[in-house]
Structure formats: C-alpha cells, structure tokens
Design a protein around this motif. Structure first.
Motif, PDB file in Angstrom:
ATOM      1  N   LYS A  23       0.862  -1.193   0.000  1.00 19.02           N
ATOM      2  CA  LYS A  23       0.000   0.000   0.000  1.00 19.02           C
ATOM      3  C   LYS A  23       0.890   1.233   0.000  1.00 19.02           C
ATOM      4  O   LYS A  23       1.975   1.221   0.566  1.00 19.02           O
ATOM      5  N   MET A  24       0.405   2.289  -0.606  1.00 24.15           N
ATOM      6  CA  MET A  24       1.135   3.556  -0.571  1.00 24.15           C
ATOM      7  C   MET A  24       0.834   4.267   0.740  1.00 24.15           C
ATOM      8  O   MET A  24      -0.313   4.316   1.187  1.00 24.15           O
ATOM      9  N   TRP A  25       1.869   4.805   1.340  1.00 23.90           N
ATOM     10  CA  TRP A  25       1.767   5.628   2.541  1.00 23.90           C
ATOM     11  C   TRP A  25       2.317   6.988   2.148  1.00 23.90           C
ATOM     12  O   TRP A  25       3.500   7.091   1.792  1.00 23.90           O
ATOM     13  N   GLY A  26       1.476   8.001   2.158  1.00 25.79           N
ATOM     14  CA  GLY A  26       1.878   9.291   1.628  1.00 25.79           C
ATOM     15  C   GLY A  26       2.104   9.131   0.133  1.00 25.79           C
ATOM     16  O   GLY A  26       1.536   8.246  -0.505  1.00 25.79           O
ATOM     17  N   SER A  27       2.986   9.943  -0.419  1.00 21.08           N
ATOM     18  CA  SER A  27       3.192   9.896  -1.866  1.00 21.08           C
ATOM     19  C   SER A  27       4.424   9.094  -2.274  1.00 21.08           C
ATOM     20  O   SER A  27       4.641   8.863  -3.460  1.00 21.08           O
ATOM     21  N   ALA A  28       5.239   8.627  -1.305  1.00 16.55           N
ATOM     22  CA  ALA A  28       6.502   8.005  -1.705  1.00 16.55           C
ATOM     23  C   ALA A  28       6.963   6.826  -0.848  1.00 16.55           C
ATOM     24  O   ALA A  28       8.091   6.382  -0.962  1.00 16.55           O
ATOM     25  N   ILE A  29       6.100   6.297   0.034  1.00 14.23           N
ATOM     26  CA  ILE A  29       6.485   5.155   0.864  1.00 14.23           C
ATOM     27  C   ILE A  29       5.579   3.971   0.532  1.00 14.23           C
ATOM     28  O   ILE A  29       4.357   4.097   0.496  1.00 14.23           O
ATOM     29  N   VAL A  30       6.205   2.813   0.286  1.00 11.64           N
ATOM     30  CA  VAL A  30       5.470   1.574   0.017  1.00 11.64           C
ATOM     31  C   VAL A  30       5.510   0.765   1.311  1.00 11.64           C
ATOM     32  O   VAL A  30       6.581   0.377   1.775  1.00 11.64           O
ATOM     33  N   GLY A  31       4.336   0.544   1.904  1.00  7.81           N
ATOM     34  CA  GLY A  31       4.269  -0.115   3.201  1.00  7.81           C
ATOM     35  C   GLY A  31       3.455  -1.396   3.180  1.00  7.81           C
ATOM     36  O   GLY A  31       2.643  -1.620   2.281  1.00  7.81           O
ATOM     37  N   ALA A  75       8.389  -1.097   5.531  1.00  8.44           N
ATOM     38  CA  ALA A  75       8.182  -0.249   4.359  1.00  8.44           C
ATOM     39  C   ALA A  75       9.513   0.079   3.694  1.00  8.44           C
ATOM     40  O   ALA A  75      10.579  -0.158   4.260  1.00  8.44           O
ATOM     41  N   PHE A  76       9.409   0.635   2.492  1.00  8.58           N
ATOM     42  CA  PHE A  76      10.585   1.174   1.809  1.00  8.58           C
ATOM     43  C   PHE A  76      10.166   2.372   0.981  1.00  8.58           C
ATOM     44  O   PHE A  76       8.995   2.556   0.664  1.00  8.58           O
ATOM     45  N   SER A  77      11.169   3.178   0.651  1.00  9.09           N
ATOM     46  CA  SER A  77      10.929   4.341  -0.193  1.00  9.09           C
ATOM     47  C   SER A  77      12.132   4.554  -1.106  1.00  9.09           C
ATOM     48  O   SER A  77      13.249   4.744  -0.619  1.00  9.09           O
ATOM     49  N   PRO A  78      11.903   4.488  -2.418  1.00 10.11           N
ATOM     50  CA  PRO A  78      12.998   4.763  -3.348  1.00 10.11           C
ATOM     51  C   PRO A  78      13.257   6.260  -3.407  1.00 10.11           C
ATOM     52  O   PRO A  78      12.404   7.024  -3.853  1.00 10.11           O
ATOM     53  N   ARG A  79      14.386   6.698  -2.901  1.00  5.89           N
ATOM     54  CA  ARG A  79      14.763   8.117  -2.904  1.00  5.89           C
ATOM     55  C   ARG A  79      15.887   8.324  -3.914  1.00  5.89           C
ATOM     56  O   ARG A  79      16.511   7.369  -4.350  1.00  5.89           O
ATOM     57  N   SER A  80      16.183   9.561  -4.228  1.00  7.11           N
ATOM     58  CA  SER A  80      17.202   9.828  -5.250  1.00  7.11           C
ATOM     59  C   SER A  80      18.584   9.296  -4.858  1.00  7.11           C
ATOM     60  O   SER A  80      19.298   8.753  -5.690  1.00  7.11           O
ATOM     61  N   ALA A 112      19.279   6.855  -2.445  1.00  2.00           N
ATOM     62  CA  ALA A 112      19.273   5.429  -2.090  1.00  2.00           C
ATOM     63  C   ALA A 112      17.840   4.997  -1.794  1.00  2.00           C
ATOM     64  O   ALA A 112      16.938   5.821  -1.697  1.00  2.00           O
ATOM     65  N   ILE A 113      17.656   3.701  -1.615  1.00  3.21           N
ATOM     66  CA  ILE A 113      16.361   3.184  -1.191  1.00  3.21           C
ATOM     67  C   ILE A 113      16.369   3.137   0.332  1.00  3.21           C
ATOM     68  O   ILE A 113      17.274   2.545   0.935  1.00  3.21           O
ATOM     69  N   SER A 114      15.393   3.780   0.944  1.00  2.00           N
ATOM     70  CA  SER A 114      15.256   3.778   2.402  1.00  2.00           C
ATOM     71  C   SER A 114      14.423   2.569   2.808  1.00  2.00           C
ATOM     72  O   SER A 114      13.316   2.383   2.303  1.00  2.00           O
ATOM     73  N   LEU A 115      14.950   1.772   3.716  1.00  2.00           N
ATOM     74  CA  LEU A 115      14.222   0.617   4.256  1.00  2.00           C
ATOM     75  C   LEU A 115      13.797   0.961   5.674  1.00  2.00           C
ATOM     76  O   LEU A 115      14.638   1.298   6.510  1.00  2.00           O
ATOM     77  N   TYR A 116      12.500   0.893   5.929  1.00  2.00           N
ATOM     78  CA  TYR A 116      11.971   1.192   7.257  1.00  2.00           C
ATOM     79  C   TYR A 116      11.754  -0.126   7.982  1.00  2.00           C
ATOM     80  O   TYR A 116      10.758  -0.811   7.774  1.00  2.00           O
ATOM     81  N   LEU A 117      12.720  -0.483   8.811  1.00  2.00           N
ATOM     82  CA  LEU A 117      12.701  -1.741   9.546  1.00  2.00           C
ATOM     83  C   LEU A 117      13.020  -1.463  11.001  1.00  2.00           C
ATOM     84  O   LEU A 117      14.000  -0.778  11.293  1.00  2.00           O
ATOM     85  N   HIS A 131      12.417 -10.230  11.143  1.00  2.00           N
ATOM     86  CA  HIS A 131      12.688  -9.763  12.510  1.00  2.00           C
ATOM     87  C   HIS A 131      11.910  -8.474  12.800  1.00  2.00           C
ATOM     88  O   HIS A 131      11.373  -8.298  13.889  1.00  2.00           O
ATOM     89  N   SER A 132      11.874  -7.588  11.826  1.00  2.00           N
ATOM     90  CA  SER A 132      11.145  -6.334  12.011  1.00  2.00           C
ATOM     91  C   SER A 132       9.653  -6.603  12.211  1.00  2.00           C
ATOM     92  O   SER A 132       9.027  -6.012  13.096  1.00  2.00           O
ATOM     93  N   LEU A 133       9.098  -7.478  11.408  1.00  2.00           N
ATOM     94  CA  LEU A 133       7.672  -7.820  11.552  1.00  2.00           C
ATOM     95  C   LEU A 133       7.401  -8.407  12.938  1.00  2.00           C
ATOM     96  O   LEU A 133       6.446  -8.007  13.610  1.00  2.00           O
ATOM     97  N   ASP A 134       8.239  -9.347  13.365  1.00  2.00           N
ATOM     98  CA  ASP A 134       8.062  -9.964  14.691  1.00  2.00           C
ATOM     99  C   ASP A 134       8.172  -8.918  15.798  1.00  2.00           C
ATOM    100  O   ASP A 134       7.366  -8.894  16.729  1.00  2.00           O
TER     101      ASP A 134
END
Length: 141
Positions: free
Chosen positions: A45-53, A73-78, A80-85, A128-131
């Motif tokens: 799902k999209m979270w805001g305009s640039a985060i895939v969660g 979640a992750f977000s492709p930024r200029s 690097a790709i940000s991983l939200y874990l 691990h992040s999900l748990d």
C-alpha cells in the motif's frame, strides 16, 4: 494536535514504481515490494506519496500524539532506497554486519541497489522487524 503527513492512501503502488526514472532502482523497487509482501503476507500500500508499506499498526505516544504506520516499508529516494525496519538493537547489529553495502540513519537502512546486499539477510531483517513490531504493537493489521 498535528495531523500525520504519512497516512495510507489509495494511490497505486505499481504506478508509483513505474514512474521511477532509474531502471535499476525501478527493478529493485518491484523486487523489494514482492519480497516484503512474501515475508509479511500483506499487500503493498502507498503511505503518503513516496512510501510503500506492508501491514499497519497503531501507535500512541505519551504526548497523546497517535496514528498509524506500516509494519515494514521502503521508499525509493534519489540517493538510495530507504528501508523502514524496526529491529532490536543486538539483532540489528548482527544482521547489518552480514547485509553488505549499506548506510544507516536513525530509523532507516539505506541501500543503493539490491545487488550490493545479501537478500537472504534482508529477508531475515524483514521477518525480525515484523516480529518485533507485532510484539510491540499486538493489535496490528
């Protein structure tokens, strides 16, 4: 009380990834979306305009501020790709040592491209992040 900027939207994840200009980052974003969906069991799902969660949880701070956020979640930024874990400190340090080429910030792991990292370790980090998040916020969805 301030309104949360990053909320789940009805925007298309596929359309968002399709508009990424860098072909490697576009391919990596599709691969990450598939990987996170497989590991989480949740649809992208999209979270805001640039985060895939994937999935969500509800948080409430002592200040009274509350809201919803994706479990992973992750977000492709200029740059690097940000991983939200979110992973406990000891496990995170062990896994990051095995991950491959990356940078870290306060709450994110940044990777230039998936070819730079061990995707098996990345899958472990996602699990691990999900748990961790499901334990911390048991009423997740």
């Amino acid at each position: 009380m301030a309104k949360n900027k990053t909320t789940q939207t009805e925007l298309s994840v596929k359309d968002f990834i399709e508009q990424i200009g860098d072909p490697v980052q576009k391919q990596d974003s599709f691969a990450l979306a598939e990987m996170m969906q497989q590991e989480s069991g949740f649809e992208a799902k999209m979270w805001g305009s640039a985060i895939v969660g994937f999935g969500s949880y509800h948080y409430k701070y002592d200040s009274g501020h509350q809201g919803d956020a994706p479990l992973v979640a992750f977000s492709p930024r200029s740059a690097a790709i940000s991983l939200y874990l979110a992973i406990d400190v000891d496990t995170k340090a062990q896994l990051l040592a095995q991950l491959g080429k990356h940078k870290t910030g306060k709450g994110c792991v940044y990777v230039k491209k998936l070819a730079d990292v061990d995707t098996g370790v990345l899958r472990k980090m996602i699990r691990h992040s999900l748990d961790y998040m499901k334990q911390k916020y048991p009423a997740h969805s």
